[in-house]
Design a protein around this motif. Sequence first.
Motif, short mmCIF file in Angstrom:
data_model
loop_
_atom_site.label_atom_id
_atom_site.label_comp_id
_atom_site.label_asym_id
_atom_site.label_seq_id
_atom_site.Cartn_x
_atom_site.Cartn_y
_atom_site.Cartn_z
N ALA A 127 103.08 17.94 -112.29
CA ALA A 127 103.37 17.49 -110.98
C ALA A 127 104.31 18.54 -110.32
O ALA A 127 104.95 19.53 -110.95
CB ALA A 127 104.29 16.31 -111.13
N SER A 128 104.12 18.70 -108.81
CA SER A 128 104.85 19.56 -108.12
C SER A 128 105.20 19.10 -106.61
O SER A 128 104.21 18.66 -106.15
CB SER A 128 104.20 20.95 -107.86
OG SER A 128 104.79 21.74 -106.95
N PRO A 129 106.40 18.63 -106.27
CA PRO A 129 106.45 18.03 -104.98
C PRO A 129 106.18 18.73 -103.93
O PRO A 129 105.77 18.42 -102.76
CB PRO A 129 107.91 17.59 -104.91
CG PRO A 129 108.54 18.53 -105.99
CD PRO A 129 107.50 18.78 -106.94
N SER A 164 97.21 18.65 -105.07
CA SER A 164 96.37 19.40 -106.38
C SER A 164 95.35 20.24 -105.91
O SER A 164 94.87 21.01 -106.58
CB SER A 164 95.57 18.01 -107.18
OG SER A 164 95.03 17.43 -105.82
N HIS A 165 95.00 20.25 -104.70
CA HIS A 165 93.98 21.16 -103.96
C HIS A 165 94.43 22.66 -103.66
O HIS A 165 93.81 23.58 -103.48
CB HIS A 165 93.34 20.53 -102.78
CG HIS A 165 92.55 19.08 -102.98
ND1 HIS A 165 91.50 19.09 -103.61
CD2 HIS A 165 93.01 17.93 -102.59
CE1 HIS A 165 91.29 17.93 -103.77
NE2 HIS A 165 91.97 17.19 -102.99
N SER A 166 95.75 22.70 -103.82
CA SER A 166 96.47 24.06 -103.31
C SER A 166 97.02 24.76 -104.46
O SER A 166 97.86 25.59 -104.39
CB SER A 166 97.38 23.90 -102.01
OG SER A 166 98.41 23.09 -102.80
N ARG A 167 96.43 24.65 -105.79
CA ARG A 167 97.09 25.12 -106.92
C ARG A 167 96.81 26.52 -106.92
O ARG A 167 95.51 27.03 -106.74
CB ARG A 167 96.61 24.46 -108.04
CG ARG A 167 97.03 23.10 -108.50
CD ARG A 167 98.59 22.95 -108.26
NE ARG A 167 98.98 21.73 -108.15
CZ ARG A 167 100.34 21.31 -108.45
NH1 ARG A 167 101.08 21.84 -108.61
NH2 ARG A 167 100.41 19.88 -108.39
N GLN A 168 97.63 27.43 -107.36
CA GLN A 168 97.49 28.73 -107.15
C GLN A 168 97.66 29.38 -108.98
O GLN A 168 98.06 28.85 -109.61
CB GLN A 168 98.61 29.44 -106.35
CG GLN A 168 98.30 29.09 -104.88
CD GLN A 168 97.15 29.58 -104.25
OE1 GLN A 168 96.80 30.62 -104.34
NE2 GLN A 168 96.68 28.50 -103.88
N PRO A 169 97.13 30.63 -108.86
CA PRO A 169 97.55 31.43 -110.19
C PRO A 169 98.88 31.45 -110.46
O PRO A 169 99.89 31.32 -109.52
CB PRO A 169 96.98 32.74 -109.95
CG PRO A 169 95.90 32.65 -109.05
CD PRO A 169 96.48 31.49 -108.19
N GLY A 170 99.47 31.05 -111.79
CA GLY A 170 100.73 30.92 -112.16
C GLY A 170 101.21 29.33 -112.40
O GLY A 170 102.17 29.07 -113.14
N ASP A 171 100.32 28.55 -111.70
CA ASP A 171 100.76 27.18 -111.65
C ASP A 171 100.57 26.54 -113.13
O ASP A 171 99.41 26.91 -113.63
CB ASP A 171 99.94 26.17 -110.55
CG ASP A 171 100.65 26.28 -109.22
OD1 ASP A 171 101.82 26.89 -109.35
OD2 ASP A 171 100.00 26.18 -108.28
N GLU A 172 101.17 25.53 -113.65
CA GLU A 172 100.99 25.06 -115.00
C GLU A 172 99.84 23.85 -114.93
O GLU A 172 99.62 23.01 -113.92
CB GLU A 172 102.03 24.54 -115.61
CG GLU A 172 102.76 25.71 -116.01
CD GLU A 172 104.15 25.30 -117.16
OE1 GLU A 172 104.40 24.01 -117.12
OE2 GLU A 172 104.50 26.26 -117.66
N GLU A 228 92.97 31.70 -112.17
CA GLU A 228 92.18 31.88 -110.81
C GLU A 228 91.63 30.18 -110.40
O GLU A 228 91.32 29.81 -111.14
CB GLU A 228 90.91 32.54 -111.07
CG GLU A 228 90.26 32.82 -109.87
CD GLU A 228 89.04 33.83 -109.92
OE1 GLU A 228 88.23 33.96 -109.04
OE2 GLU A 228 88.84 34.57 -111.10
N ASN A 229 91.78 30.31 -108.79
CA ASN A 229 91.43 29.06 -108.53
C ASN A 229 90.61 29.25 -107.30
O ASN A 229 91.34 29.38 -106.21
CB ASN A 229 92.43 27.86 -108.40
CG ASN A 229 91.99 26.54 -107.88
OD1 ASN A 229 90.85 26.56 -107.78
ND2 ASN A 229 93.12 25.79 -107.32
N SER A 230 89.43 29.44 -107.21
CA SER A 230 88.68 29.98 -105.87
C SER A 230 87.45 29.10 -105.99
O SER A 230 87.40 28.21 -106.62
CB SER A 230 88.34 31.38 -106.01
OG SER A 230 87.25 31.21 -106.94
N GLU A 231 86.74 29.13 -104.64
CA GLU A 231 85.36 28.58 -104.32
C GLU A 231 84.44 28.51 -105.47
O GLU A 231 83.78 27.49 -105.77
CB GLU A 231 84.74 28.84 -102.97
CG GLU A 231 85.75 28.34 -102.09
CD GLU A 231 85.10 28.68 -100.51
OE1 GLU A 231 83.92 28.79 -100.53
OE2 GLU A 231 85.62 28.47 -99.68
N THR A 232 84.50 29.59 -106.16
CA THR A 232 83.58 29.78 -107.34
C THR A 232 83.89 29.97 -108.63
O THR A 232 83.14 30.05 -109.58
CB THR A 232 82.77 31.34 -106.81
OG1 THR A 232 83.59 32.34 -106.82
CG2 THR A 232 81.72 30.97 -105.73
#
Length: 115
Positions: A10-12, A16-24, A40-44
């Motif tokens: 959870a992060s205020p 959930s669609h904008s998670r980036q590298p480093g998020d848990e 990594e969180n990209s389209e592919t």
Amino acid sequence: MIEARVEIAASPSKSSHSRQPGDELNCDIFDTKFNAVIKENSETSFQWQGPRMFGIAGLHGFYIEPANNGISTSFMQTETFSGPLGFLMSPYLFGRMLIEEFKGFNQDLKVRAET
């Protein structure tokens, strides 16, 4: 049946669609709970790194690419193990069980995607 569940921590400030590298990620796999980090969180590609447990750490990846000139989609799931005992997860040792779990997951995903 083996249940594996991964939840985004959870992060205020983030959806959930904008998670980036480093998020848990909060993981519960084979009744083992741990936190992993998105790499990594990209389209592919979606990759997350688990912590070293019992001398083994895993980098898990999902890869999605267009195939057959955009008519179909290619999906691949990987796990790269490291650490002093990482060799135990080779396909010739304990890793063969994991390969069967991946095959089951991939087949279930294919059926769901095609319905």
